[in-house]
Write a protein that holds these residues in place. Sequence first.
Motif, PDB file in Angstrom:
ATOM      1  N   ASN A   5       0.888  -1.281  -0.185  1.00 55.30           N
ATOM      2  CA  ASN A   5       0.104   0.087   0.040  1.00 55.30           C
ATOM      3  C   ASN A   5       0.995   1.008  -0.094  1.00 55.30           C
ATOM      4  O   ASN A   5       1.654   1.574   0.956  1.00 55.30           O
ATOM      5  N   ASP A 116       5.212  10.604  -0.744  1.00 56.18           N
ATOM      6  CA  ASP A 116       4.493   9.398  -0.199  1.00 56.18           C
ATOM      7  C   ASP A 116       5.306   8.493  -0.347  1.00 56.18           C
ATOM      8  O   ASP A 116       5.000   7.264   0.378  1.00 56.18           O
ATOM      9  N   CYS A 133      12.072   4.632   6.349  1.00 57.23           N
ATOM     10  CA  CYS A 133      10.861   4.294   5.384  1.00 57.23           C
ATOM     11  C   CYS A 133       9.892   3.524   6.381  1.00 57.23           C
ATOM     12  O   CYS A 133       8.689   3.573   6.283  1.00 57.23           O
ATOM     13  N   GLU A 134      10.519   2.707   7.250  1.00 56.13           N
ATOM     14  CA  GLU A 134       9.620   2.127   8.159  1.00 56.13           C
ATOM     15  C   GLU A 134       9.174   2.919   9.249  1.00 56.13           C
ATOM     16  O   GLU A 134       7.681   2.778   9.684  1.00 56.13           O
ATOM     17  N   GLU A 135       9.782   3.928   9.672  1.00 57.23           N
ATOM     18  CA  GLU A 135       9.337   4.888  10.773  1.00 57.23           C
ATOM     19  C   GLU A 135       8.117   5.731  10.160  1.00 57.23           C
ATOM     20  O   GLU A 135       7.033   6.070  10.836  1.00 57.23           O
ATOM     21  N   TYR A 136       8.238   6.042   8.896  1.00 58.07           N
ATOM     22  CA  TYR A 136       7.121   6.875   8.418  1.00 58.07           C
ATOM     23  C   TYR A 136       6.237   5.997   7.481  1.00 58.07           C
ATOM     24  O   TYR A 136       5.209   6.800   6.757  1.00 58.07           O
ATOM     25  N   ASP A 137       6.336   4.803   7.605  1.00 50.79           N
ATOM     26  CA  ASP A 137       5.415   3.893   6.742  1.00 50.79           C
ATOM     27  C   ASP A 137       4.907   4.058   5.451  1.00 50.79           C
ATOM     28  O   ASP A 137       4.047   4.024   4.998  1.00 50.79           O
ATOM     29  N   VAL A 138       6.171   4.355   4.685  1.00 46.65           N
ATOM     30  CA  VAL A 138       5.947   4.561   3.046  1.00 46.65           C
ATOM     31  C   VAL A 138       6.472   3.462   2.649  1.00 46.65           C
ATOM     32  O   VAL A 138       7.595   2.573   3.102  1.00 46.65           O
ATOM     33  N   THR A 171      11.844  -3.783   4.159  1.00 46.94           N
ATOM     34  CA  THR A 171      10.794  -3.250   5.057  1.00 46.94           C
ATOM     35  C   THR A 171       9.385  -3.978   4.724  1.00 46.94           C
ATOM     36  O   THR A 171       9.543  -4.690   3.470  1.00 46.94           O
ATOM     37  N   ASP A 172       8.488  -3.662   5.250  1.00 44.24           N
ATOM     38  CA  ASP A 172       7.324  -4.522   4.871  1.00 44.24           C
ATOM     39  C   ASP A 172       6.674  -3.788   3.576  1.00 44.24           C
ATOM     40  O   ASP A 172       5.771  -4.607   3.035  1.00 44.24           O
ATOM     41  N   LYS A 173       7.065  -2.818   3.322  1.00 48.31           N
ATOM     42  CA  LYS A 173       6.538  -2.263   1.991  1.00 48.31           C
ATOM     43  C   LYS A 173       7.487  -1.828   0.794  1.00 48.31           C
ATOM     44  O   LYS A 173       7.731  -1.003   0.000  1.00 48.31           O
TER      45      LYS A 173
END
Length: 379
Positions: A5, A116, A133-138, A171-173
């Motif tokens: 996402n 984003d 990137c993980e901290e900002y969940d991007v 990362t997850d994204k």
Amino acid sequence: MRTVNAAGLAIGDDAPPRIMGVLNVSKESPYKPSVFNDSAEAAEYVDTELIDQGADIVDIGLESANKKFEVLSAEDELDRLETALAVVESVSGDAVFSIETRYHEVAEAAIEGGFDMVNDICGFADPEMPRVCEEYDVAVAKMASPPDLERPGAVERVDDIYDALELNGFTDKTIVDPAFGGWSEEKTLEDDRETFHRLREFRGYGRPILVSINRKNFLRDVAGRSTEEALSVSLAATAMAVERGAHVVRTHDVAETRDAALIGREFTRERVRETGDIAIEELDVTTAGDAARHLDRLGADTEPAAESVVRTVELTGVSDEERATLDTVAREAGVTFVVGSDRDRLLLLGTPGGFARLRAAVDDPDGTLDAALERLPTA
């Protein structure tokens, strides 16, 4: 295959192919129509030539990664970021905005300013990049690259792409990018073509794939086209890339690339079937290498890879004696042997491992059958 996402935009097998349009605020970038230093003009270009033409993502580059130019420092990129942020603020259309950088400081400043997504052309060579990137969940596109901030994408052998993509984890994204293009003196057009041939293998990571193949040399060389003449070869490759599993296509030719990607998507086989809580996915495996990547992803022994792909070959011109030899040896090798009604044609159905055993077991004094079996697919 996970779905990523990116600020509300789904990227994965269940989503349409996503088009990443390109804007550069770097005067060094070779594709001049995409280069701007005036934020108002750049915003108009983004609205009319990228978003209105079908771009889901707008990737803004602060410098050219061409090996001919000096690498900018993080401070230099931050200076140029002001123009990029002004563009994002001025655009009226709706898209996911991605910042192309190699530095975590630049990525963090860009995200805080309204971006984003991150497009990391050095593939986490900066070990702080995945943390940001993980901290900002991007979402972050991770391009295969050596662990060196001054050598973006300079992977010299195709097999090195795997280690490069795994550098400092995921990362997850994370979206993976196998890094097409002449990033180093050692990388050849043949390396890019081999990477494209093996594109399905990168699905073994279970993550969406981004390809940047627009007007690239390895495609132009096939048809003998200049950069200006290379749109057609780019579009052909785009449809093939999507059919082979690519989820994001980075391009300067948005409208045309979108159409080609949709054709690729239309003729891609449906591979996922769900019944209740159980989902069955037919993996995109056509070679033992593809199978090995999936086994490795699961943390399993990769030895069964050679038994994971069934190949079918047809032989003609085989003598009665050679046919009898094959009939006997095929059973022992685990290969199915079928003779046609006219006995002139026969089929062999087996795995790469089975074909390798068949080749090793055949004892052919005059070498004719041996020479033919050397061409069996054993990888």
